[in-house]
Design a protein around this motif. Structure first.
Motif, PDB file in Angstrom:
ATOM      1  N   PHE A 263      -0.743  -6.222 -17.668  1.00  0.00           N
ATOM      2  CA  PHE A 263      -0.205  -6.618 -16.380  1.00  0.00           C
ATOM      3  C   PHE A 263       1.265  -6.233 -16.278  1.00  0.00           C
ATOM      4  N   THR A 264       1.693  -5.898 -15.057  1.00  0.00           N
ATOM      5  CA  THR A 264       3.073  -5.540 -14.798  1.00  0.00           C
ATOM      6  C   THR A 264       3.711  -6.639 -13.982  1.00  0.00           C
ATOM      7  N   LEU A 265       4.931  -6.420 -13.529  1.00  0.00           N
ATOM      8  CA  LEU A 265       5.627  -7.391 -12.705  1.00  0.00           C
ATOM      9  C   LEU A 265       4.886  -7.636 -11.410  1.00  0.00           C
ATOM     10  N   PRO A 266       5.044  -8.813 -10.807  1.00  0.00           N
ATOM     11  CA  PRO A 266       4.339  -9.106  -9.563  1.00  0.00           C
ATOM     12  C   PRO A 266       4.672  -8.102  -8.469  1.00  0.00           C
ATOM     13  N   ALA A 267       3.687  -7.511  -7.963  1.00  0.00           N
ATOM     14  CA  ALA A 267       3.737  -6.600  -6.817  1.00  0.00           C
ATOM     15  C   ALA A 267       2.293  -6.399  -6.446  1.00  0.00           C
TER      16      ALA A 267
ATOM     17  N   SER B 219      -6.757  -2.247  -7.149  1.00  0.00           N
ATOM     18  CA  SER B 219      -8.160  -1.951  -6.899  1.00  0.00           C
ATOM     19  C   SER B 219      -8.641  -2.703  -5.660  1.00  0.00           C
ATOM     20  N   HIS B 220      -9.485  -2.022  -4.868  1.00  0.00           N
ATOM     21  CA  HIS B 220     -10.008  -2.578  -3.624  1.00  0.00           C
ATOM     22  C   HIS B 220     -11.482  -2.189  -3.509  1.00  0.00           C
ATOM     23  N   TYR B 221     -12.318  -3.105  -3.025  1.00  0.00           N
ATOM     24  CA  TYR B 221     -13.745  -2.862  -2.859  1.00  0.00           C
ATOM     25  C   TYR B 221     -14.035  -2.753  -1.370  1.00  0.00           C
ATOM     26  N   VAL B 222     -14.757  -1.719  -0.962  1.00  0.00           N
ATOM     27  CA  VAL B 222     -15.096  -1.489   0.445  1.00  0.00           C
ATOM     28  C   VAL B 222     -16.617  -1.335   0.509  1.00  0.00           C
ATOM     29  N   PHE B 223     -17.246  -2.008   1.493  1.00  0.00           N
ATOM     30  CA  PHE B 223     -18.698  -1.914   1.566  1.00  0.00           C
ATOM     31  C   PHE B 223     -19.235  -2.145   2.974  1.00  0.00           C
ATOM     32  N   PHE B 224     -20.481  -1.696   3.145  1.00  0.00           N
ATOM     33  CA  PHE B 224     -21.235  -1.811   4.390  1.00  0.00           C
ATOM     34  C   PHE B 224     -22.654  -2.206   4.005  1.00  0.00           C
ATOM     35  N   ASP B 225     -23.113  -3.395   4.452  1.00  0.00           N
ATOM     36  CA  ASP B 225     -24.403  -3.942   4.047  1.00  0.00           C
ATOM     37  C   ASP B 225     -25.196  -4.360   5.286  1.00  0.00           C
ATOM     38  N   PRO B 226     -25.761  -3.381   6.030  1.00  0.00           N
ATOM     39  CA  PRO B 226     -26.495  -3.723   7.250  1.00  0.00           C
ATOM     40  C   PRO B 226     -27.882  -4.298   6.947  1.00  0.00           C
TER      41      PRO B 226
ATOM     42  N   PHE C  97     -12.145  -6.008   0.316  1.00  0.00           N
ATOM     43  CA  PHE C  97     -11.371  -7.068  -0.327  1.00  0.00           C
ATOM     44  C   PHE C  97     -10.597  -6.466  -1.483  1.00  0.00           C
ATOM     45  N   ASP C  98      -9.494  -7.133  -1.816  1.00  0.00           N
ATOM     46  CA  ASP C  98      -8.630  -6.679  -2.896  1.00  0.00           C
ATOM     47  C   ASP C  98      -9.125  -7.249  -4.212  1.00  0.00           C
ATOM     48  N   GLU C  99      -9.176  -6.387  -5.219  1.00  0.00           N
ATOM     49  CA  GLU C  99      -9.568  -6.806  -6.556  1.00  0.00           C
ATOM     50  C   GLU C  99      -8.285  -6.952  -7.378  1.00  0.00           C
ATOM     51  N   ASP C 100      -8.311  -6.536  -8.647  1.00  0.00           N
ATOM     52  CA  ASP C 100      -7.127  -6.657  -9.496  1.00  0.00           C
ATOM     53  C   ASP C 100      -5.973  -5.825  -8.942  1.00  0.00           C
ATOM     54  N   GLN C 101      -4.781  -6.369  -9.047  1.00  0.00           N
ATOM     55  CA  GLN C 101      -3.599  -5.722  -8.495  1.00  0.00           C
ATOM     56  C   GLN C 101      -2.582  -5.449  -9.598  1.00  0.00           C
ATOM     57  N   ASN C 102      -1.857  -4.353  -9.454  1.00  0.00           N
ATOM     58  CA  ASN C 102      -0.705  -4.051 -10.305  1.00  0.00           C
ATOM     59  C   ASN C 102      -1.037  -3.980 -11.784  1.00  0.00           C
ATOM     60  N   ILE C 103      -2.046  -3.192 -12.077  1.00  0.00           N
ATOM     61  CA  ILE C 103      -2.486  -3.020 -13.455  1.00  0.00           C
ATOM     62  C   ILE C 103      -1.981  -1.681 -13.970  1.00  0.00           C
ATOM     63  N   THR C 104      -1.347  -1.702 -15.115  1.00  0.00           N
ATOM     64  CA  THR C 104      -0.933  -0.460 -15.758  1.00  0.00           C
ATOM     65  C   THR C 104      -2.104   0.040 -16.596  1.00  0.00           C
TER      66      THR C 104
END
Length: 182
Positions: free
Chosen positions: A12-16, A89-96, A58-65
């Motif tokens: 993990f890095t500094l908060p951002a 990391s971000h997850y994008v999906f379409f579930d009709p 939705f946003d997954e893990d953030q600011n990972i080195t």
């Protein structure tokens, strides 16, 4: 499909953070809207859990080195994101509920570095999930051969999609850099 391997250790890095800002459905047979989900809430994704015409992110893990190189399927340059790069990391999906088509876009507050679109690269990057979300049907995640996604050549913060989906839907993971405003 190619078999892609990734030995992934992270620190993990500094908060951002880099965040999903907005999105829109601009065409296709789907009549839904863009919805940004809160990954702190418990929900499941995959295996027909949403069954509507909305485009979700939705946003997954953030600011990972990254400690090791991350292989992606789509990028503006190399199909590898180098070790030492800070990613979100971000997850994008379409579930009709029925077979539907969708055209649209998703905007992020940092440039897109790469995208995982097949089962193998999604599995190799699952270490970046780290949410309260339950991921179902991991063997059926990804896109089909006729689905299209691309990074806007004039705006590297925007992802364009043109998908056709039914059961269990279309799922991708988008990797951005850390937020320049944080």
């Amino acid at each position: 499909m190619r078999t892609l391997l990734l030995a992934a250790l992270v620190s993990f890095t500094l908060p951002a953070g880099a965040f999903t800002l907005d999105g829109a459905i601009t065409g296709g047979s789907a009549s839904g809207t863009f919805v940004k989900l809160d990954p702190k809430k418990n929900f499941a994704v995959g295996n027909d859990t949403f069954q509507n015409d909305n485009l979700y992110a939705f946003d997954e893990d953030q600011n990972i080195t990254l400690q090791d190189t991350l292989v992606v399927d789509i990028a503006t340059g190399s199909l590898e994101i180098a070790a030492g790069t800070v990613v979100a990391s971000h997850y994008v999906f379409f579930d009709p509920s029925w077979g539907s088509t969708i055209t649209g876009h998703v905007d992020f507050d940092a440039p897109i570095l790469g995208i995982a679109v097949n089962t193998w690269t999604l599995k190799a990057s699952d270490f970046l999930a780290n949410t309260n979300v339950t991921y179902l049907n991991p063997g059926l995640r990804g896109l089909e051969w006729d689905d299209r996604i691309w990074i806007d050549p004039d705006n590297p913060f925007r992802l364009h999609i043109r998908w056709s989906a039914s059961t269990p839907g279309d799922y991708i993971r988008v990797f951005t850099g850390a937020s320049p405003s944080a």
